[in-house]
Scaffold this motif. Sequence first.
Motif, PDB file in Angstrom:
ATOM      1  N   TRP A   1      29.222 -19.666 -32.980  1.00  0.00           N
ATOM      2  CA  TRP A   1      30.205 -18.844 -33.749  1.00  0.00           C
ATOM      3  C   TRP A   1      30.410 -19.730 -35.339  1.00  0.00           C
ATOM      4  N   LEU A   2      30.274 -20.891 -34.955  1.00  0.00           N
ATOM      5  CA  LEU A   2      30.568 -21.840 -36.427  1.00  0.00           C
ATOM      6  C   LEU A   2      29.210 -22.200 -36.955  1.00  0.00           C
ATOM      7  N   SER A   3      28.136 -21.407 -36.603  1.00  0.00           N
ATOM      8  CA  SER A   3      26.888 -21.354 -37.393  1.00  0.00           C
ATOM      9  C   SER A   3      26.611 -19.647 -38.200  1.00  0.00           C
TER      10      SER A   3
ATOM     11  N   PRO B   1      27.555 -17.270 -40.629  1.00  0.00           N
ATOM     12  CA  PRO B   1      28.081 -16.975 -42.036  1.00  0.00           C
ATOM     13  C   PRO B   1      29.261 -15.936 -42.012  1.00  0.00           C
ATOM     14  N   LYS B   2      29.361 -15.029 -41.384  1.00  0.00           N
ATOM     15  CA  LYS B   2      30.221 -14.016 -41.402  1.00  0.00           C
ATOM     16  C   LYS B   2      31.632 -14.602 -40.897  1.00  0.00           C
ATOM     17  N   VAL B   3      31.501 -15.742 -39.769  1.00  0.00           N
ATOM     18  CA  VAL B   3      32.756 -16.370 -39.444  1.00  0.00           C
ATOM     19  C   VAL B   3      33.089 -17.417 -40.197  1.00  0.00           C
ATOM     20  N   LEU B   4      32.069 -18.211 -40.680  1.00  0.00           N
ATOM     21  CA  LEU B   4      32.478 -19.196 -41.972  1.00  0.00           C
ATOM     22  C   LEU B   4      32.928 -18.654 -42.964  1.00  0.00           C
TER      23      LEU B   4
ATOM     24  N   TYR C   1      27.705 -25.258 -38.396  1.00  0.00           N
ATOM     25  CA  TYR C   1      27.857 -26.555 -37.319  1.00  0.00           C
ATOM     26  C   TYR C   1      26.621 -26.502 -36.569  1.00  0.00           C
ATOM     27  N   ASP C   2      26.344 -27.817 -35.868  1.00  0.00           N
ATOM     28  CA  ASP C   2      25.390 -28.026 -34.875  1.00  0.00           C
ATOM     29  C   ASP C   2      26.067 -28.810 -33.765  1.00  0.00           C
ATOM     30  N   LEU C   3      25.260 -28.847 -32.767  1.00  0.00           N
ATOM     31  CA  LEU C   3      26.062 -29.375 -31.440  1.00  0.00           C
ATOM     32  C   LEU C   3      26.797 -30.663 -31.853  1.00  0.00           C
ATOM     33  N   ARG C   4      26.020 -31.429 -32.667  1.00  0.00           N
ATOM     34  CA  ARG C   4      26.961 -32.837 -32.882  1.00  0.00           C
ATOM     35  C   ARG C   4      28.331 -32.738 -33.659  1.00  0.00           C
TER      36      ARG C   4
END
Length: 184
Positions: free
Chosen positions: A24-26, A28-31, A41-44
């Motif tokens: 979700w946080l990678s 662009p529509k959501v961000l 966002y990545d896993l870290r």
Amino acid sequence: MVYKADKLLVRTIERKDELKLVKWLSNPKVLAFYEGRDKLYDLRMVREDFYQNEPEVSKCIVIYEGVAIGYIQFYEITERTSNLSGYGENEVTYGMDQFIGEPNYWGKGIGTMLVQSMLDYLQQEKQVNVVVLDPHVTNYRAIRCYEKCGFKKIKQLSAHEYHEGEYRDCWLMEYRTRSRRGNS
């Protein structure tokens, strides 16, 4: 489970949700509406932002008809949890933040259902008097949703949030519970 309302289930975030949050946080529509398209966002990053010990913030996954579609968090407004001043002295005041991470579920009234059900939960379970939000002034879909649920624009917060390389104006929006006169 935090609560169930009609086709929605809101439950506490679990470790198994981290890859869904990365997805979700990678996107662009959501961000464009949450965090900014310049902050993929990545896993870290998900682990740092969503899984650190912050007992004062309730972090939850939103499930609609059995499918995880979004995120919501809620917290009592204190000096530690918010930079908004003037709240929490004589009233129980909470803030909340949320997003639908699956764009296919946008525009179907699910956001309104989520916000309204969270308001009901906060009033019944936390005896909340006031709930506050601070959407960007250009997030028209979210503002319309919040107004449908009874939120009112209180004031414009100039240069309130850093988003996509610049400080953006936000609306401070409030939902106040109906007076409980006669129920004392």
